[in-house]
Design a protein around this motif. Structure first.
Motif, PDB file in Angstrom:
ATOM      1  N   GLN A  58     -79.051 -47.962-144.799  1.00 21.95           N
ATOM      2  CA  GLN A  58     -79.369 -47.203-143.607  1.00 21.95           C
ATOM      3  C   GLN A  58     -79.465 -45.726-143.981  1.00 21.95           C
ATOM      4  OE1 GLN A  58     -76.908 -48.029-140.210  1.00 21.95           O
ATOM      5  NE2 GLN A  58     -77.965 -46.527-138.940  1.00 21.95           N
ATOM      6  N   VAL A  59     -80.547 -45.059-143.521  1.00 21.91           N
ATOM      7  CA  VAL A  59     -80.764 -43.652-143.856  1.00 21.91           C
ATOM      8  C   VAL A  59     -80.850 -42.756-142.622  1.00 21.91           C
ATOM      9  CG1 VAL A  59     -81.862 -44.183-146.069  1.00 21.91           C
ATOM     10  CG2 VAL A  59     -83.279 -43.910-144.013  1.00 21.91           C
ATOM     11  N   ALA A  60     -80.855 -43.346-141.425  1.00 24.98           N
ATOM     12  CA  ALA A  60     -80.906 -42.547-140.202  1.00 24.98           C
ATOM     13  C   ALA A  60     -80.436 -43.391-139.022  1.00 24.98           C
ATOM     14  CB  ALA A  60     -82.317 -42.012-139.947  1.00 24.98           C
ATOM     15  N   TYR A  61     -80.112 -42.695-137.943  1.00 23.37           N
ATOM     16  CA  TYR A  61     -79.537 -43.362-136.780  1.00 23.37           C
ATOM     17  C   TYR A  61     -79.876 -42.578-135.516  1.00 23.37           C
ATOM     18  CZ  TYR A  61     -75.873 -44.958-133.544  1.00 23.37           C
ATOM     19  OH  TYR A  61     -75.185 -45.439-132.463  1.00 23.37           O
ATOM     20  N   ALA A  62     -80.047 -43.292-134.419  1.00 24.86           N
ATOM     21  CA  ALA A  62     -80.160 -42.683-133.098  1.00 24.86           C
ATOM     22  C   ALA A  62     -79.562 -43.647-132.089  1.00 24.86           C
ATOM     23  CB  ALA A  62     -81.612 -42.394-132.737  1.00 24.86           C
ATOM     24  N   ARG A  63     -78.943 -43.072-131.065  1.00 19.75           N
ATOM     25  CA  ARG A  63     -78.290 -43.856-130.029  1.00 19.75           C
ATOM     26  C   ARG A  63     -78.845 -43.437-128.678  1.00 19.75           C
ATOM     27  NH1 ARG A  63     -73.539 -43.404-126.999  1.00 19.75           N
ATOM     28  NH2 ARG A  63     -72.992 -41.381-127.866  1.00 19.75           N
ATOM     29  N   ILE A  64     -79.097 -44.436-127.819  1.00 20.58           N
ATOM     30  CA  ILE A  64     -79.647 -44.175-126.503  1.00 20.58           C
ATOM     31  C   ILE A  64     -78.731 -44.798-125.458  1.00 20.58           C
ATOM     32  CG2 ILE A  64     -81.588 -44.553-124.929  1.00 20.58           C
ATOM     33  CD1 ILE A  64     -82.001 -44.619-128.682  1.00 20.58           C
ATOM     34  N   VAL A  65     -78.335 -44.005-124.491  1.00 19.46           N
ATOM     35  CA  VAL A  65     -77.597 -44.488-123.330  1.00 19.46           C
ATOM     36  C   VAL A  65     -78.625 -44.596-122.213  1.00 19.46           C
ATOM     37  CG1 VAL A  65     -75.715 -44.017-121.721  1.00 19.46           C
ATOM     38  CG2 VAL A  65     -75.539 -43.264-124.119  1.00 19.46           C
ATOM     39  N   THR A  66     -78.807 -45.790-121.668  1.00 22.30           N
ATOM     40  CA  THR A  66     -79.873 -45.976-120.693  1.00 22.30           C
ATOM     41  C   THR A  66     -79.554 -47.078-119.697  1.00 22.30           C
ATOM     42  OG1 THR A  66     -82.255 -46.349-120.426  1.00 22.30           O
ATOM     43  CG2 THR A  66     -81.163 -47.606-122.169  1.00 22.30           C
ATOM     44  N   ASP A  67     -80.184 -46.995-118.535  1.00 23.83           N
ATOM     45  CA  ASP A  67     -80.116 -48.081-117.562  1.00 23.83           C
ATOM     46  C   ASP A  67     -81.402 -48.921-117.609  1.00 23.83           C
ATOM     47  OD1 ASP A  67     -82.024 -46.496-116.293  1.00 23.83           O
ATOM     48  OD2 ASP A  67     -80.754 -45.977-114.591  1.00 23.83           O
ATOM     49  N   TYR A  68     -82.321 -48.582-118.512  1.00 29.21           N
ATOM     50  CA  TYR A  68     -83.603 -49.276-118.692  1.00 29.21           C
ATOM     51  C   TYR A  68     -84.475 -49.231-117.443  1.00 29.21           C
ATOM     52  CZ  TYR A  68     -81.745 -51.200-123.033  1.00 29.21           C
ATOM     53  OH  TYR A  68     -81.226 -51.354-124.282  1.00 29.21           O
ATOM     54  N   ALA A  69     -84.201 -48.314-116.548  1.00 28.75           N
ATOM     55  CA  ALA A  69     -84.986 -48.245-115.319  1.00 28.75           C
ATOM     56  C   ALA A  69     -85.363 -46.815-114.957  1.00 28.75           C
ATOM     57  CB  ALA A  69     -84.220 -48.886-114.163  1.00 28.75           C
ATOM     58  N   THR A  70     -84.380 -45.916-114.927  1.00 32.78           N
ATOM     59  CA  THR A  70     -84.658 -44.570-114.436  1.00 32.78           C
ATOM     60  C   THR A  70     -84.269 -43.456-115.388  1.00 32.78           C
ATOM     61  OG1 THR A  70     -82.502 -44.393-113.330  1.00 32.78           O
ATOM     62  CG2 THR A  70     -84.333 -45.318-112.037  1.00 32.78           C
ATOM     63  N   PHE A  71     -83.370 -43.723-116.319  1.00 33.13           N
ATOM     64  CA  PHE A  71     -82.805 -42.625-117.091  1.00 33.13           C
ATOM     65  C   PHE A  71     -82.401 -43.074-118.497  1.00 33.13           C
ATOM     66  CE2 PHE A  71     -79.164 -40.106-118.519  1.00 33.13           C
ATOM     67  CZ  PHE A  71     -79.652 -38.823-118.386  1.00 33.13           C
ATOM     68  N   SER A  72     -82.594 -42.179-119.446  1.00 30.35           N
ATOM     69  CA  SER A  72     -82.128 -42.403-120.814  1.00 30.35           C
ATOM     70  C   SER A  72     -81.639 -41.087-121.396  1.00 30.35           C
ATOM     71  CB  SER A  72     -83.256 -42.936-121.700  1.00 30.35           C
ATOM     72  OG  SER A  72     -83.701 -44.191-121.253  1.00 30.35           O
ATOM     73  N   TRP A  73     -80.602 -41.175-122.194  1.00 27.62           N
ATOM     74  CA  TRP A  73     -80.027 -40.023-122.894  1.00 27.62           C
ATOM     75  C   TRP A  73     -80.109 -40.338-124.377  1.00 27.62           C
ATOM     76  CZ3 TRP A  73     -78.359 -35.179-122.166  1.00 27.62           C
ATOM     77  CH2 TRP A  73     -77.538 -34.608-123.125  1.00 27.62           C
ATOM     78  N   LEU A  74     -80.861 -39.546-125.110  1.00 26.68           N
ATOM     79  CA  LEU A  74     -80.978 -39.703-126.559  1.00 26.68           C
ATOM     80  C   LEU A  74     -79.901 -38.851-127.207  1.00 26.68           C
ATOM     81  CD1 LEU A  74     -82.420 -40.557-129.178  1.00 26.68           C
ATOM     82  CD2 LEU A  74     -84.038 -38.679-128.774  1.00 26.68           C
ATOM     83  N   CYS A  75     -79.080 -39.464-128.048  1.00 31.01           N
ATOM     84  CA  CYS A  75     -77.974 -38.732-128.653  1.00 31.01           C
ATOM     85  C   CYS A  75     -77.668 -39.271-130.047  1.00 31.01           C
ATOM     86  CB  CYS A  75     -76.739 -38.811-127.763  1.00 31.01           C
ATOM     87  SG  CYS A  75     -76.252 -40.465-127.283  1.00 31.01           S
ATOM     88  N   ASP A  76     -76.794 -38.577-130.726  1.00 30.32           N
ATOM     89  CA  ASP A  76     -76.328 -38.976-132.061  1.00 30.32           C
ATOM     90  C   ASP A  76     -77.479 -39.238-133.041  1.00 30.32           C
ATOM     91  OD1 ASP A  76     -73.725 -38.661-131.292  1.00 30.32           O
ATOM     92  OD2 ASP A  76     -73.314 -40.798-131.041  1.00 30.32           O
ATOM     93  N   VAL A  77     -78.530 -38.441-132.940  1.00 30.25           N
ATOM     94  CA  VAL A  77     -79.636 -38.567-133.892  1.00 30.25           C
ATOM     95  C   VAL A  77     -79.203 -37.912-135.203  1.00 30.25           C
ATOM     96  CG1 VAL A  77     -82.046 -38.011-134.381  1.00 30.25           C
ATOM     97  CG2 VAL A  77     -81.327 -38.523-132.024  1.00 30.25           C
ATOM     98  N   TYR A  78     -79.256 -38.688-136.270  1.00 25.52           N
ATOM     99  CA  TYR A  78     -78.821 -38.182-137.568  1.00 25.52           C
ATOM    100  C   TYR A  78     -79.711 -38.771-138.659  1.00 25.52           C
ATOM    101  CZ  TYR A  78     -75.975 -36.604-141.410  1.00 25.52           C
ATOM    102  OH  TYR A  78     -75.556 -35.959-142.547  1.00 25.52           O
ATOM    103  N   VAL A  79     -80.166 -37.904-139.553  1.00 26.17           N
ATOM    104  CA  VAL A  79     -80.956 -38.311-140.715  1.00 26.17           C
ATOM    105  C   VAL A  79     -80.178 -37.902-141.956  1.00 26.17           C
ATOM    106  CG1 VAL A  79     -83.137 -38.025-141.953  1.00 26.17           C
ATOM    107  CG2 VAL A  79     -83.124 -38.057-139.439  1.00 26.17           C
ATOM    108  N   ASP A  80     -79.960 -38.862-142.849  1.00 23.59           N
ATOM    109  CA  ASP A  80     -79.231 -38.579-144.084  1.00 23.59           C
ATOM    110  C   ASP A  80     -79.913 -37.441-144.843  1.00 23.59           C
ATOM    111  OD1 ASP A  80     -77.045 -39.946-145.963  1.00 23.59           O
ATOM    112  OD2 ASP A  80     -78.727 -39.282-147.223  1.00 23.59           O
ATOM    113  N   ARG A  81     -79.091 -36.581-145.403  1.00 19.37           N
ATOM    114  CA  ARG A  81     -79.619 -35.409-146.115  1.00 19.37           C
ATOM    115  C   ARG A  81     -80.590 -35.787-147.232  1.00 19.37           C
ATOM    116  NH1 ARG A  81     -77.304 -30.626-144.914  1.00 19.37           N
ATOM    117  NH2 ARG A  81     -75.513 -30.689-143.507  1.00 19.37           N
ATOM    118  N   SER A  82     -80.419 -36.952-147.818  1.00 22.58           N
ATOM    119  CA  SER A  82     -81.265 -37.366-148.946  1.00 22.58           C
ATOM    120  C   SER A  82     -82.708 -37.655-148.546  1.00 22.58           C
ATOM    121  CB  SER A  82     -80.675 -38.597-149.636  1.00 22.58           C
ATOM    122  OG  SER A  82     -80.742 -39.735-148.785  1.00 22.58           O
ATOM    123  N   VAL A  83     -82.957 -37.867-147.235  1.00 22.64           N
ATOM    124  CA  VAL A  83     -84.322 -38.184-146.801  1.00 22.64           C
ATOM    125  C   VAL A  83     -84.868 -37.179-145.788  1.00 22.64           C
ATOM    126  CG1 VAL A  83     -84.110 -40.648-147.318  1.00 22.64           C
ATOM    127  CG2 VAL A  83     -83.556 -39.829-145.026  1.00 22.64           C
TER     128      VAL A  83
END
Length: 148
Positions: A58-83
């Motif tokens: 794994q070289v990167a990650y993103a997490r989404i908090v969502t209700d799949y209907a009206t709202f989403s919060w994109l958070c914890d986006v991280y890309v490893d320094r090597s890439v």
């Protein structure tokens, strides 16, 4: 996705130890976050991993908090320094956007101190009127007192 990388939402492919290490030691918004807290966040979210196709790491990650209907919060986006610098972050955020689009979610929000350009490439823009938004930080809440 760029050659040599693939994106997946399969939770079985995530490397929770690596994600925790990245965020708790190198992400300004999550420094010191406990492994227990990170594991709970992963379990309650839609997660995206980016993987090196040659090694499977794994070289990167993103997490989404969502209700799949009206709202989403994109958070914890991280890309490893090597890439970093290889377009992995932009491709990851575009994949998140494209994954959520069919649900008709009206808005995807995020907060960033330093990656505005990455998000702008895939259509994010500053809020029209940030004064409409408020937040509640529990660490700043006055302590509750019993009244008698």
């Amino acid at each position: 996705m760029n050659d040599g990388f693939e994106i997946s939402t399969d939770p079985a492919r995530l490397d929770p130890a690596r994600i925790h290490h990245w965020l708790s030691t190198d992400a300004y918004w999550a420094i010191g976050r406990s492994r227990e807290t990170q594991d709970r966040a992963i379990a309650s979210s839609l997660n995206f991993g980016v993987y090196d196709t040659a090694s499977g790491a794994q070289v990167a990650y993103a997490r989404i908090v969502t209700d799949y209907a009206t709202f989403s919060w994109l958070c914890d986006v991280y890309v490893d320094r090597s890439v970093r610098g290889k377009g992995v972050g932009s491709d990851l955020v575009a994949a998140v956007r494209d994954h959520l689009a069919p649900y008709g979610t009206r808005r995807i929000l995020l907060a960033t101190d330093d990656a505005h350009g990455v998000y702008a490439k895939v259509g994010f823009e500053p809020l029209d009127d940030p004064s409409q938004w408020m937040n509640l930080l529990f660490s700043r809440q006055p302590s509750a007192r019993a009244e008698g």
